[in-house]
Scaffold this active site. Structure first.
Site, PDB file in Angstrom:
ATOM      1  N   ASP A 135       0.837  -1.191   0.000  1.00 28.20           N
ATOM      2  CA  ASP A 135       0.000   0.000   0.000  1.00 28.20           C
ATOM      3  C   ASP A 135       0.878   1.249   0.000  1.00 28.20           C
ATOM      4  O   ASP A 135       1.982   1.233  -0.549  1.00 28.20           O
ATOM      5  CB  ASP A 135      -0.937  -0.045   1.218  1.00 28.20           C
ATOM      6  CG  ASP A 135      -2.292   0.580   0.946  1.00 28.20           C
ATOM      7  OD1 ASP A 135      -2.345   1.809   0.724  1.00 28.20           O
ATOM      8  OD2 ASP A 135      -3.297  -0.146   0.948  1.00 28.20           O
ATOM      9  N   HIS A 198      -3.803   6.237   3.267  1.00 28.75           N
ATOM     10  CA  HIS A 198      -4.467   5.024   2.790  1.00 28.75           C
ATOM     11  C   HIS A 198      -3.861   3.763   3.391  1.00 28.75           C
ATOM     12  O   HIS A 198      -4.575   2.861   3.860  1.00 28.75           O
ATOM     13  CB  HIS A 198      -4.383   4.994   1.258  1.00 28.75           C
ATOM     14  CG  HIS A 198      -5.239   3.967   0.587  1.00 28.75           C
ATOM     15  ND1 HIS A 198      -4.850   2.652   0.443  1.00 28.75           N
ATOM     16  CD2 HIS A 198      -6.455   4.070  -0.005  1.00 28.75           C
ATOM     17  CE1 HIS A 198      -5.798   1.985  -0.200  1.00 28.75           C
ATOM     18  NE2 HIS A 198      -6.783   2.819  -0.496  1.00 28.75           N
ATOM     19  N   SER A 524     -11.090  -0.569  -1.256  1.00 30.25           N
ATOM     20  CA  SER A 524      -9.824  -0.590  -0.510  1.00 30.25           C
ATOM     21  C   SER A 524     -10.059  -0.867   0.963  1.00 30.25           C
ATOM     22  O   SER A 524      -9.185  -1.403   1.653  1.00 30.25           O
ATOM     23  CB  SER A 524      -9.108   0.761  -0.638  1.00 30.25           C
ATOM     24  OG  SER A 524      -8.405   0.862  -1.839  1.00 30.25           O
TER      25      SER A 524
END
Length: 1492
Positions: A135, A198, A524
């Site tokens: 990620d 994220h 996600s």
């Protein structure tokens, strides 16, 4: 040379590295710009440093190696040139080459919602679980990643913590690395640290610690935790501000697998599906699966578009996003007291202050006003002076950045998009659907000084959950349609988890909120939920394979409502993940690497690729090819074509007992709708021990009347219920079926048909309802061979006359050919729909005195007379009819039994009848479908045809016989066979035609038919022909060793004086008149109006002696002259219903381009007084040869174009002008490229238009041997002024009409109602592309259009007048807005266009009247704009140069024009991609000094 850096992936075989050294060393050349590639070698091998050295050695560099993959699989990333890549792709062992594209990130109470509470049972082994997070990195200081209470990392861990500034690992984050193939850290930090948020969010969702009182500024307050809070985290940072690169992704997988992770989480994916060997995630997850690691991936955020699902490989887990039972609402209150609740996450309370409201459409920026952009609040569209301190009403949900930038305090957004997810915005905002949105909009627009306030968001219970949210990508699976994707759903909406304080809540300009926990949505967020559950289950079942884990998650999933999710399984897969139940599923569908390998063999991957992938000596033989329906997957999926009949499919599955009880019995329960019939064999499975496996088949019979159906197969032992999901549909959308069992009769299937061998009386074949046929030997008592593979009942069997072959046909529309021993020889494919036209009908429609009553009881038999035109029909009652197919007369009738035979009617053809009303005809010679038809009036009972006859007779249950043409569906193809050599009998066109005829005869097996289908032959200048062929015949021809390419005859589009003075080439320029008058210009266009004064031959002598062409005779044609010395027209493939008349230009385009090139000087030329002067061409003494290939609507077929080029080259032209084109394509499939290549061989330069798409990468005619011409504007533009009423001087009769969208104004209607003029506001305003209108008109740019609009709306009696068009001076040279731009999509290292030439407002000859045009509109000269006008300028310049330099080659002439071109004065952001070398300078090109 500028070196743009593009990254690509190259997959290489498992050859020894030393061999790879030699491959690369032999191919490396430092002659093109370097680009990055990944070389994939399959399984791990020893990596040679010498290999790296040899890679760098040819270019003397040391930085060309980017990565080496050697821990989990073998390969490396390196900088290579395009030439090197092309050579490598042709070498043995290369799997594929694909761009190193970028993946995109797919962006608490969720765990409690799916049943995994803080009190759920957990195992100590969870602390040994290592989750690899690929990620944006991680924020290690977050409480979610504290290692308090954790011991040292598990002993199996082999990874490292990459050293970087201010980043350390701990016993929770046990490893961290980052990957950046570009080496560019200008927007980020060279560290595993997360600056986006994220990665921290997904990592804490999967394995974050328990953190009480976590919230986003009070919203979502509670305990944040991951699904496996005791698990360890290994971080692999691959995503940056500009995306996630494939080379980095593969490097991370390589490390993660070798480091010893147990589960991998990848919340990202490609924008478009890719093949398994061209997808870095599919490659990485395959090798993870080989090492026992399950990878969880996000399904994508492109929903609800069908077929948008990402990450579709069967060895990974693809996760959709569902809602949870909590939603965030934001209330606004208007100044009139009304209040409405919208959806958003708003952390700022504006109450009680009331703020003024402004509608975005009323506040466009004054710099470049765009009302549409402003009302949608798009970036940079709002005027700060109007918006500052106000709440803005927007007609579209946007991120709020534009409102913030303009000083707004908040935003209210209303549209009809999905309203099921709450988003954060750059300013306080709330999103409304159409109903409240329309009420809010009405208040704002109708109320003076409208005001509003906004409250902080609150959360409410959402009782409709769970459902799949709108953004979640849907199936069907675009790569393998019969594998259901997504696999499962997990919470992905409004998820609270850890965040990086290095960014803001939204990361948008103007947002200053910094937080440790954030609420965001996306697949996600769903992916790490599944990751955490997989780690949780693996802590209970550490020995389970990745397939077993996925099976447990899918078969125990909570069912979801089809009523709430119209896409059903295409939206949610098996259902909502159920963590606790997945620990004990009872049975699992397991699959090892070998099964996936066999699946890949069945998908068409070859043995070499499989051996590279696995490192094992595997051969994709027929027995190793696994049908997709037999992959041991936990769902059953079947895709069918629309409009088909009943479909039958057999699935093979195996389940393994993983329950706690060794001895157990499972019974199959089926839940399917009534249109689906399912049979499970056996329907009861008894196990004696844990780990024991049992196999079964599922037979599905479905006839669909809607897009999809679905059901479930449940295996129930009283303790466990294991459910498969399934779906089926009848559209191009696939049929994904989760079916189980329905009770069917277990008795033997009914026999439908039998046949005896004509040469062996003991051999009998039978077929019946169980989709099988059998060969029997009389007296042996059991069948000798099984004829399997049909998906529906076998209904027809027939032996060949020699007894060596047997044909079986079933209701599945498939014919199978067997030998006499029962071995399958070939399958004659599934049904292809292609409705045919009825040629004639016998029976009902026979009109003569001899007509008898037609059959009424259905036809049992239809046969043709061998070699004749008589047709026999026998009805079910035994009556026979014989008709003459030529006249329709009844010859005779008679009675008899069903076996009545009038003639011996053996046809030698295989015909299969589908009783549902369709038929197919195959050619046994080539095993492809010749034609198909649907006869909807009645059921077909039988049909037949004779030999290679084109006619087919079909009998119908209503007593009619229908006759079809069996070759309907043919299309015109170009068959290109290269150059004309001495061996091919040069200069003998008839011999070329003979060769082409023989080739077609060998294909079709019929000389007469070969003569009929061949349309024309090319053999004068190059070799080939055009023919009407079926697609399969074209494919067969492509395999012929003498054929270069075969392609459909498409159409090209026409790419539509002071320009020569502007180019400093006045009429008085120094000319070589003797040579110029010997120049012959071939014009391939729409013909010519030879009577125009521009084509007078006054002063010209006879044609040059080299001329070998002709002048065709035609309608309204008086003959050629000494100016227009030749003319031909082409109608290959029936371009028009009547032949093209060579000199009859019905479009005007050809006349205009021809006069631009070589028109004689005509004084006093103008268009209705505009631009009055002398019209002439660039080489007015040159001769013209006309080749008309373009007919009505400017369609110019490839077959015509090839014929024209063949003739023009042979006729002796010096230059060729082609103002037409099509999108760039393979050179061997592009008639312009083919013909111009052969022209170049003969010393003829070809100029072609660059195209009028006006977009980047759309340039046409890109072959390097063509002169590709863009359009420039000259120093003048045509403008039509208007004067509004406040300066009005004279009265106007009638009305001037103002249209906001002037380009679409109905001019005929306006004229009919007496309008005298048009003023239009042009949405797409191109000042260098004015149009001609049949009434006074002026199109204004949007800014001036708003001024006119304001004047009309504010004036009681608005008036205006329109002035005559005038010329204004503008900056030149500059490229026209419509002119197509590069880069060259066929050969990116060849710059296209080459040059530009005047193409805007070109005055030239034109036919006075065109068909269907108002005569009052006609004029012998007109203005046209387009690269079509630029092309003849360039070819005239080439002819001018050639008249002075007759011995120069095409390349030399082209070089002279390019190297002496003028530089564009107006800046263009695409620079050379727009104008090439610049604008042509014909005089300067005579003496370039050097040539290249």
């Amino acid at each position: 040379m500028d070196r743009s850096c593009m990254t690509k992936i190259l997959l290489l075989t498992r050859q020894e590295i030393s061999e790879s050294d030699q491959l690369l060393q032999s191919s490396l050349r430092w002659n093109q710009s370097l680009k990055a590639f990944v070389i994939f070698n399959g399984v791990p091998k020893n990596f040679s440093n010498q290999f790296v050295y040899e890679l760098q050695k040819p270019r003397g560099g040391s930085d060309h190696m980017l990565y080496s993959y050697k821990r989990s699989f073998s390969g490396f990333a390196a900088m290579l040139t395009s030439e090197e890549v092309q050579k490598l792709t042709r070498m043995e062992g290369v799997i594929s080459v694909f761009p190193n594209g970028k993946m995109q990130l797919h962006t608490t109470r969720s765990w409690t919602f799916i049943g995994l509470t803080g009190k759920s049972e957990r195992r100590p082994l969870e602390r040994d679980m290592i989750i690899g997070m690929l990620d944006t990195g991680i924020w290690p200081e977050s409480e979610s990643f504290s290692d308090e209470g954790f011991g040292p990392p598990p002993q199996k861990w082999k990874g490292t913590c990459m050293k970087s500034e201010n980043f350390t690992c701990n016993n929770k984050i046990i490893g961290a690395k980052y990957y950046r193939v570009t080496g560019n850290f200008s927007l980020d930090v060279a560290s595993p640290r997360d600056t986006e948020g994220h990665g921290s969010h997904t990592a804490s969702t999967a394995a974050g610690n328990f953190v009480p009182k976590a919230s986003l500024e009070g919203l979502g307050l509670g305990t944040a935790r991951g699904g496996a809070p005791s698990a360890r985290i290994a971080v692999y940072k691959i995503c940056w501000a500009d995306g996630c690169y494939d080379a980095d992704i593969l490097a991370a997988f390589d490390d993660a697998i070798a480091d010893g992770v147990d589960i991998i989480s990848v919340s990202l994916g490609a924008t478009n599906p890719k093949g398994y060997f061209e997808d870095s995630i599919a490659i990485g997850t395959f090798h993870a699966m080989r090492h026992g690691i399950l990878t969880s991936t996000s399904a994508g955020n492109d929903g609800p578009t069908p077929g948008s699902v990402n990450n579709a490989a069967p060895w990974l887990l693809s996760v959709a996003a569902s809602s949870i039972d909590r939603k965030f609402m934001t209330k606004i209150q208007l100044g009139n007291g009304a209040s409405y609740e919208g959806v958003s996450i708003n952390t700022v309370n504006l109450y009680p202050t009331m703020y003024p409201i402004i509608y975005g459409g009323r506040a466009p920026t004054l710099k470049k006003p765009n009302v549409t952009a402003a009302r949608n609040c798009q970036k940079g569209s709002l005027e700060r002076r109007l918006v500052r301190g106000k709440i803005v009403l927007c007609d579209l949900i946007v991120n709020g950045e534009s409102v913030s930038a303009a000083g707004g305090v908040g935003a209210m957004m209303q549209d009809n998009t999905y309203n099921d997810v709450a988003y954060n915005f750059a300013v306080p905002a709330s999103h409304f659907g159409p109903d409240p949105g329309s009420k809010i909009s009405a208040y704002v627009k109708q109320t003076e000084n409208a005001t509003a306030t906004m409250f902080k968001s609150i959360h409410q219970r959402d009782d409709s959950a769970p459902y799949i949210v709108g953004f979640s990508s849907r199936g069907p699976n675009a790569i393998t349609k019969d594998i259901l994707k997504p696999d499962i759903a997990a919470p992905g909406s409004d998820i609270l988890a850890a965040w990086s304080p290095a960014t803001t809540v939204t990361g948008l300009v103007g947002d200053k909120r910094v937080t440790n926990y954030n609420i965001i949505s996306g697949t996600s967020m769903a992916c790490p939920h599944a990751t955490g559950v997989a780690a949780y289950v693996k802590s209970f079942q550490p020995t389970w394979s990745p397939a077993a884990l996925r099976s447990a998650l899918m078969t125990t999933a909570m069912p979801m409502s089809r009523a709430k999710n119209h896409d059903a399984e295409f939206a949610y897969g098996a259902g909502l993940i159920n963590p606790v139940k997945a620990v004990d599923p009872g049975l699992v569908y397991d699959a090892a690497e070998e099964e996936y390998v066999h699946f890949l063999c069945g998908q068409g991957y070859n043995s070499t690729q499989i051996q590279i992938l696995t490192g094992e000596d595997i051969h994709c033989s027929n027995e190793k090819k696994l049908a997709v329906w037999d992959l041991n997957y936990p769902s059953l999926t079947l895709s069918v074509k629309p409009g088909g009949g009943s479909v039958t499919r057999v699935f093979h599955r195996t389940v393994t007992n993983v329950g706690s009880r060794g001895s157990c019995t499972y019974k199959a329960i089926v839940k399917v709708p009534e249109e689906v019939v399912v049979k499970v064999r056996p329907s009861v499975l008894t196990f004696q021990s844990v780990g024991e496996s049992k196999s079964f088949t599922v037979t599905v019979v479905v006839k669909l009347g809607k897009n999809s159906v679905s059901g479930a197969l449940i295996w129930d032992d009283g303790e466990h219920t294991m459910e498969d999901g399934e779906m089926s549909d009848d559209g191009d959308v696939e049929l994904a079926a989760a079916i189980d069992d329905i009770a069917l009769d277990d008795e033997e299937a009914e026999v439908y048909v039998a046949a005896c061998s004509p040469t062996d009386p003991s051999l009998v074949a039978t077929g019946g309802a169980d989709e099988r046929g059998f060969l029997w030997r009389i007296g042996q008592g059991d069948w000798a061979a099984e004829l399997g593979g049909h998906r529906e009942s076998v209904t027809s069997l027939a032996f060949s006359s020699d007894g060596q072959f047997l044909a079986s046909g079933g209701l599945d529309s498939v014919v199978k050919i067997w030998d006499e021993s029962g071995n399958l020889i070939c399958t004659l494919g599934d049904h292809v729909e292609n409705e045919q036209i009825e040629e004639g009908t016998l029976g009902d429609h026979v009109e003569n005195e001899q007509k008898e009553d037609p059959p009424t009881d259905g036809l049992e038999l239809v046969r043709w007379q061998p070699g004749g035109h008589l047709v026999l029909a026998v009805s079910n009652d035994g009556t026979a009819w014989v008709w003459d197919a030529d006249t329709g007369r009844t010859i005779c009738t008679g009675s008899g039994d069903k076996s009545l035979r009038i003639w011996n009617l053996e046809t030698g053809q295989c015909v299969h009848v589908v009783r549902g009303g369709e038929y197919l005809i195959w050619s046994l010679r080539f095993s492809f479908i010749h034609c198909s038809a649907r006869f909807t009036k009645s059921e077909l009972t039988c049909l037949t045809w004779i030999g290679t006859s084109r006619l087919v007779a079909a009998g119908c249950a209503d007593g009619a016989i229908v006759v079809w043409d069996a070759r309907d569906g043919t299309k015109t193809y170009i068959v290109y066979m290269g150059s004309v050599s001495a061996e091919k009998n040069n200069d003998n066109h008839l011999l070329a035609a003979h060769r082409h005829h023989n080739l077609l005869s060998s294909l079709l097996g019929d000389e007469d038919l070969a003569q009929q289908v061949r349309l024309t032959s090319y053999g004068k200048s190059f070799d080939g022909f055009a023919a009407n062929l079926l697609p399969q015949e074209a494919e067969w021809l492509q395999e012929n060793e003498n054929v270069v390419s075969v392609f459909l005859s498409g159409t090209k589009q026409l790419s539509t004086t002071w320009s020569w003075d502007y180019l400093d080439m006045p009429l008085s320029v120094q000319r070589n008149f003797d040579m110029e008058s010997d120049i012959i210009i071939g014009m391939i266009d729409s013909g010519i109006n030879v009577d125009a004064p521009s084509f007078s031959d006054k002063g010209l002598g006879p044609p040059p002696a080299k001329w070998k062409g002709i002048c065709q005779k035609g309608l309204n044609f008086t003959g050629c002259n000494n100016k227009v010395i030749g003319a031909r027209a082409y109608d290959v493939g029936n371009l028009e219903t009547t032949p093209l008349t060579p000199l009859d230009d019905t479009e005007g385009h050809g006349t205009h381009t021809a006069s631009t090139v070589a028109g004689s000087a005509v004084g006093g030329a103008s268009f209705r007084g505009l631009a009055k002067g002398t019209a002439r061409g660039g080489v007015p003494s040159a001769r013209l040869a006309i080749y008309k290939v373009c007919g009505p609507k400017a369609a110019c077929t490839d077959a015509n174009l090839m014929s024209a080029l063949d003739d023009a080259i042979h006729d002796g032209v010096d230059v060729i002008s082609m103002s037409l084109g099509a999108p760039a394509m393979d050179y061997f499939k592009d008639p312009v490229a083919i013909g111009s290549f052969h022209a170049m061989e003969k010393g003829i330069i070809v100029s072609a238009a660059a195209g009028n798409k006006g977009e980047m990468g759309q340039v046409e005619n890109v072959a390097p041997w063509i002169l590709t011409v863009a359009a420039s504007r000259t120093g003048k533009q045509l403008r039509t002024p208007i004067v509004l009423g406040n300066r009005f001087a004279t009265l106007v009769q009638g009305k001037i009409v103002y249209c906001k969208n002037g380009e679409s104004a109905p001019l005929d209607t306006l004229s009919e109602f007496g309008a005298v003029g048009l003023i239009g506001d042009a949405v797409s305003w191109y000042p260098d592309f004015p149009q001609t209108y049949p009434m006074p008109a002026s199109l204004l740019d949007p800014t001036r259009g708003q001024i006119v609009d304001g004047y009309i709306n504010s004036t009681k009696d608005p008036r205006a007048y329109i002035l005559k068009t005038t010329g204004v001076n503008v900056t030149a040279p500059a490229v026209a807005v419509f002119s197509s731009r590069g880069p060259n999509q066929q050969s990116r290292t060849i710059l296209k266009p080459d040059v530009m030439a005047p193409g805007v407002n070109i005055l030239a000859a034109f036919p006075p009247y065109l068909p269907g045009e108002d005569n009052s509109y006609g004029h012998p000269f007109r203005f046209l704009s387009g690269t079509s006008m630029a092309c003849p300028h360039a070819i005239a310049a080439a002819a001018f140069v050639k008249s002075h330099r007759p011995h120069w080659s095409p390349a030399a002439v082209k070089s002279a024009l390019m190297t002496t071109a003028r530089v564009a004065k107006e800046q263009n952001p695409l620079a050379e991609y727009a104008y090439g070398s610049g604008e042509i300078d014909p005089v300067k090109a005579l003496d370039p000094g050097l040539e290249t």
